[in-house]
Write a protein that holds these residues in place. Sequence first.
Motif, PDB file in Angstrom:
ATOM      1  N   THR A 448      67.687  -0.008  77.041  1.00 16.76           N
ATOM      2  CA  THR A 448      67.797  -0.630  75.685  1.00 16.76           C
ATOM      3  C   THR A 448      68.962  -0.819  75.362  1.00 16.76           C
ATOM      4  O   THR A 448      69.985  -0.717  76.043  1.00 16.76           O
ATOM      5  N   MET A 449      69.009  -1.935  74.566  1.00 11.95           N
ATOM      6  CA  MET A 449      70.645  -2.312  73.911  1.00 11.95           C
ATOM      7  C   MET A 449      71.523  -0.987  73.407  1.00 11.95           C
ATOM      8  O   MET A 449      72.774  -1.294  73.949  1.00 11.95           O
ATOM      9  N   SER A 450      70.956  -0.228  73.122  1.00 10.44           N
ATOM     10  CA  SER A 450      71.779   1.073  72.505  1.00 10.44           C
ATOM     11  C   SER A 450      72.121   1.740  73.945  1.00 10.44           C
ATOM     12  O   SER A 450      73.531   2.109  73.954  1.00 10.44           O
ATOM     13  N   GLU A 451      71.496   1.793  74.852  1.00 12.31           N
ATOM     14  CA  GLU A 451      71.957   2.420  76.259  1.00 12.31           C
ATOM     15  C   GLU A 451      72.969   1.567  76.999  1.00 12.31           C
ATOM     16  O   GLU A 451      73.904   2.109  77.394  1.00 12.31           O
ATOM     17  N   LEU A 452      72.599   0.177  76.707  1.00 10.01           N
ATOM     18  CA  LEU A 452      73.778  -0.769  77.367  1.00 10.01           C
ATOM     19  C   LEU A 452      74.953  -0.404  76.745  1.00 10.01           C
ATOM     20  O   LEU A 452      76.046  -1.098  77.381  1.00 10.01           O
ATOM     21  N   SER A 453      75.018  -0.235  75.452  1.00  9.55           N
ATOM     22  CA  SER A 453      76.396  -0.211  74.668  1.00  9.55           C
ATOM     23  C   SER A 453      77.402   0.836  75.350  1.00  9.55           C
ATOM     24  O   SER A 453      78.321   0.752  75.001  1.00  9.55           O
ATOM     25  N   ASP A 454      76.677   2.045  76.257  1.00 13.09           N
ATOM     26  CA  ASP A 454      77.828   2.695  76.681  1.00 13.09           C
ATOM     27  C   ASP A 454      78.378   1.797  77.830  1.00 13.09           C
ATOM     28  O   ASP A 454      79.473   2.448  78.283  1.00 13.09           O
ATOM     29  N   TYR A 455      77.922   0.652  78.179  1.00 12.11           N
ATOM     30  CA  TYR A 455      78.667   0.094  79.338  1.00 12.11           C
ATOM     31  C   TYR A 455      79.269  -1.160  78.868  1.00 12.11           C
ATOM     32  O   TYR A 455      80.447  -1.527  79.300  1.00 12.11           O
ATOM     33  N   ILE A 456      78.622  -1.953  77.812  1.00  7.64           N
ATOM     34  CA  ILE A 456      79.170  -3.036  77.435  1.00  7.64           C
ATOM     35  C   ILE A 456      79.337  -3.206  75.819  1.00  7.64           C
ATOM     36  O   ILE A 456      78.323  -2.711  75.307  1.00  7.64           O
ATOM     37  N   ASN A 457      80.363  -3.661  75.514  1.00 10.38           N
ATOM     38  CA  ASN A 457      80.371  -3.914  74.003  1.00 10.38           C
ATOM     39  C   ASN A 457      79.487  -4.972  73.338  1.00 10.38           C
ATOM     40  O   ASN A 457      79.605  -5.983  74.026  1.00 10.38           O
ATOM     41  N   LYS A 458      78.649  -4.699  72.708  1.00  4.10           N
ATOM     42  CA  LYS A 458      77.965  -5.835  71.914  1.00  4.10           C
ATOM     43  C   LYS A 458      77.108  -6.576  73.084  1.00  4.10           C
ATOM     44  O   LYS A 458      77.227  -7.424  73.391  1.00  4.10           O
ATOM     45  N   PRO A 459      75.911  -5.499  73.957  1.00  6.67           N
ATOM     46  CA  PRO A 459      75.091  -6.127  74.803  1.00  6.67           C
ATOM     47  C   PRO A 459      74.314  -7.127  74.322  1.00  6.67           C
ATOM     48  O   PRO A 459      73.984  -8.094  75.258  1.00  6.67           O
ATOM     49  N   SER A 460      74.146  -7.365  73.091  1.00  3.49           N
ATOM     50  CA  SER A 460      73.226  -8.465  72.537  1.00  3.49           C
ATOM     51  C   SER A 460      73.947  -9.532  72.667  1.00  3.49           C
ATOM     52  O   SER A 460      73.128 -10.759  72.640  1.00  3.49           O
ATOM     53  N   ASN A 461      75.040  -9.722  72.847  1.00  4.39           N
ATOM     54  CA  ASN A 461      75.967 -11.172  73.284  1.00  4.39           C
ATOM     55  C   ASN A 461      75.202 -11.766  74.537  1.00  4.39           C
ATOM     56  O   ASN A 461      75.670 -12.715  74.728  1.00  4.39           O
ATOM     57  N   TYR A 462      74.947 -10.882  75.502  1.00  4.35           N
ATOM     58  CA  TYR A 462      74.458 -11.155  76.754  1.00  4.35           C
ATOM     59  C   TYR A 462      73.251 -11.147  77.392  1.00  4.35           C
ATOM     60  O   TYR A 462      72.642 -11.818  78.083  1.00  4.35           O
ATOM     61  N   PHE A 463      72.404 -10.215  76.610  1.00  5.82           N
ATOM     62  CA  PHE A 463      70.843 -10.052  76.740  1.00  5.82           C
ATOM     63  C   PHE A 463      70.111 -10.522  75.584  1.00  5.82           C
ATOM     64  O   PHE A 463      70.421 -10.126  74.430  1.00  5.82           O
ATOM     65  N   ASP A 464      69.226 -11.483  75.760  1.00  6.64           N
ATOM     66  CA  ASP A 464      68.048 -11.816  74.744  1.00  6.64           C
ATOM     67  C   ASP A 464      67.285 -10.972  74.388  1.00  6.64           C
ATOM     68  O   ASP A 464      66.509 -11.317  73.327  1.00  6.64           O
ATOM     69  N   THR A 465      66.956 -10.033  74.893  1.00  3.18           N
ATOM     70  CA  THR A 465      65.610  -9.166  74.983  1.00  3.18           C
ATOM     71  C   THR A 465      66.108  -7.776  74.498  1.00  3.18           C
ATOM     72  O   THR A 465      67.167  -7.326  74.734  1.00  3.18           O
ATOM     73  N   LYS A 466      65.109  -6.846  73.874  1.00  9.91           N
ATOM     74  CA  LYS A 466      65.534  -5.667  73.439  1.00  9.91           C
ATOM     75  C   LYS A 466      65.548  -4.786  74.662  1.00  9.91           C
ATOM     76  O   LYS A 466      66.399  -3.794  74.421  1.00  9.91           O
ATOM     77  N   ILE A 467      64.713  -4.916  75.898  1.00 12.50           N
ATOM     78  CA  ILE A 467      64.802  -4.148  76.995  1.00 12.50           C
ATOM     79  C   ILE A 467      65.580  -5.115  78.086  1.00 12.50           C
ATOM     80  O   ILE A 467      64.886  -6.200  78.242  1.00 12.50           O
ATOM     81  N   ALA A 468      66.387  -4.723  78.562  1.00 12.27           N
ATOM     82  CA  ALA A 468      66.998  -5.284  79.897  1.00 12.27           C
ATOM     83  C   ALA A 468      66.815  -4.482  81.504  1.00 12.27           C
ATOM     84  O   ALA A 468      66.863  -3.417  81.399  1.00 12.27           O
ATOM     85  N   THR A 469      66.211  -5.456  81.976  1.00 13.90           N
ATOM     86  CA  THR A 469      65.980  -4.726  83.391  1.00 13.90           C
ATOM     87  C   THR A 469      66.991  -4.897  84.498  1.00 13.90           C
ATOM     88  O   THR A 469      67.697  -5.989  84.636  1.00 13.90           O
ATOM     89  N   LEU A 470      67.858  -3.845  84.780  1.00 14.02           N
ATOM     90  CA  LEU A 470      68.904  -3.828  85.642  1.00 14.02           C
ATOM     91  C   LEU A 470      68.396  -3.341  86.829  1.00 14.02           C
ATOM     92  O   LEU A 470      67.585  -2.448  87.086  1.00 14.02           O
ATOM     93  N   TYR A 471      69.481  -3.355  87.897  1.00 11.50           N
ATOM     94  CA  TYR A 471      69.299  -2.996  89.249  1.00 11.50           C
ATOM     95  C   TYR A 471      70.213  -1.900  89.720  1.00 11.50           C
ATOM     96  O   TYR A 471      71.531  -2.197  89.747  1.00 11.50           O
TER      97      TYR A 471
END
Length: 563
Positions: A448-471
Motif C-alpha cells: 500500500t502507499m502507507s507501507e511504501l512510505s517506509d521506503y520512499i517519501n511521498k510514494p504517490s509521486n511515483y505510483f499512480d495506483t493505491k496498491i503497488a506490485t514490487l518484486y
Amino acid sequence: MSLSTKEISEILIDHSYIDTKSIEEAQAEADSLGVDLINYLLGEKLLTTQLLGQAIAEHYNLKYFDLGSTSNVPPSEVILKLPEYIASKYKMLLVKEEKSSVTIAIDDPTAIPSVEKRVNQLFAGKKVIYVYSLLEDIESILISYRKPLQTRLKKIIKSAVHFAPEIVSEIIDEALEFKASDIHFEPAETGVRLRFRIDGILKEVTTVPKELYGNILNRVKVLARLRIDEHFSSQDGAIRMEYDDKSIDLRVSIVPVLDGETIVIRILSVYIKNFTLEDLGVSSRDRKILEKSYKKPFGMILATGPTGSGKTTTLYSILKILNAPEVNITTIEDPVEYKISGVNQIQVNNETNLTFAKGLRSIVRQDPNIILVGEIRDTETAEIAVNAALTGHLLLSTFHANDAATSIPRLLDMKIEPFLLASTLNVVIAQRLARRVCPHCKYSIDFTMSELSDYINKPSNYFDTKIATLYSGKGCERCNGTGYKGRIALYEIIYVTSEMQELILSSPSSKEVWDLASKQGAKSFFDDGIEKIKLGLISIEELIRVAPIKQSSKAIYEEAKAE
C-alpha cells in the motif's frame, strides 16, 4: 552445441515462430546496431528464451524442458546422481527421476549416441527420456557439482608439493565461475581473508592460512611480471590467461599494508557479450536521445559515475553501433578493457610517457572520425578533448562526477571556456549499477502507499495506483542464495539543448543545470530506478541502496508549469 545464428533463424522460420520478413527486418536492424540477431530478437522482446528453446527442441523432435523456471530446477540430490564428468563433458543434467524412468536435459541432442550406452548402464532397468534445455540454463546449474572452495584448497595443500600455482588457479577459476569482477586477498594478523566482488558487493569466500600466503603472493607476482623482492611499495601488473576457450585479462594491484601485502585482481573482458543499450538498461526514450547525440558528426558524449559503474561498457556499446568500414575509430585507454575488431586501441603507458593528453594529441593527427578517451583526468586532457570535438570529431569519454548535472560545473572548474563547452557537449550520461532481482526465484509483493512510505517519501509521486506490485528474490542456487543475479544500470541523461547551451554560458551551478534538465524531461537515478522497479528488474531495497533521492522530475515539471 553451437548452432549458428543462421541455423537458429532458419529453425525459427521453419517452425513458424517468426516469419521471413520479420527476420529480415530484425537482421537489418541488428546489423545497424552491430549486435547478434538472436540477442536483438531477445532484447526487443520479439522472441523469448522459452520460445527459442521450444523451437530448437521441436527441430530435434524432443520436448523442451525450461530450466529457467524455478519450479523446474531439480534438487541437488537428483542432479548429483549423474557423474560430474559426464554432465560437464556433454552439458547434460539429470532433471527428474521416477520409479521406471529418468529424464535428462541436454543442450546438444546430436551427442546422445555418444553417451547413450553409459547413461543406460548408470540407470539400468529405467527408461531414459531426453529433453532439450538451453545451454546457459544447464551451465548455471552445473555449479551444483562444485565442492566448496575451502575443501578444494585443503586437498591441494595436502597433496601438492608446489601448491601455490594450483591454489591461485583454483581461486581465479572460482571467481570466474561466480562471475566476480574482483578478487581481494587481505592479510590480517591471524590469516588472509579472501573476498570476491560479485554484482558489486564484496563477499567473504574463505580464509587462507598466513604461513602459505607468501608463496601465493610470489606466484601472483610472477604471473603479473612484478618484482618478488619488493615488499614496501605498490606494484601494478597484468595477467593474460585462457578460460573456457576465451582469453581473459586480469589487472593486478599489490599494496603494502600493516600485516603484509594486499592483492586485488580485477577481471576484465570475460563477461562482456554483444551488449545493446537496452541490455544495459537504457530506456527507449533515452535511447532516442543517445541516437540523436551519436549520429552527430562531431561533439562530446560524456559518461560519468564512480569507478566500476559501467561507464566504459556503455560507451563501448555506442562504439559498436558506430563501428563501420567507412569510419576511423581510435581509442586511448588505461587499461584497454574490451577489444573491438576494426577499432584502433591505444594503451596508456606512463613508463614511455604515453599519457591520455599526449596520446590524444597523436590521435588527432591520425585522421580519426571518432575518438574514445578512457578518462578525462586533468585540465590538459579536457582542453584537447574539447578542441578535438570542436574540430569535426565525435569524442566519447568517461569523467568522474557524482551525477549528470555536476559534470558541467566540474568541467568549467577545469578551466574549459563556457562557450567552448556549450558548443561541443552533446550529452552527459551518468550511471550507477544496481543488482537485478534473480529471475529464477523472483516473487511479487503488494505494497500500500502507507507501507511504501517506509521506503520512499511521498510514494504517490511515483505510483499512480493505491496498491503497488514490487518484486524481490527469495534466494536460490542460481543466485548463490542472494536473491540477485547480474546488474543493470540506472541512468541520468542530460541532452544539451539550445536552452542548456545558453545556461552553460552563464557558468551555472549543478542545481541550475538539473532544474533545467528536469523541466526538459530528464529523469534522475531515482526516477529511472522506479521505472525498473515497476518492470520487476530491481527491488525497492536495491534502489534505496544505490540511488540518491532527488526531487522527482515530475515534481520539478509541475513547479515549472505553475510558474
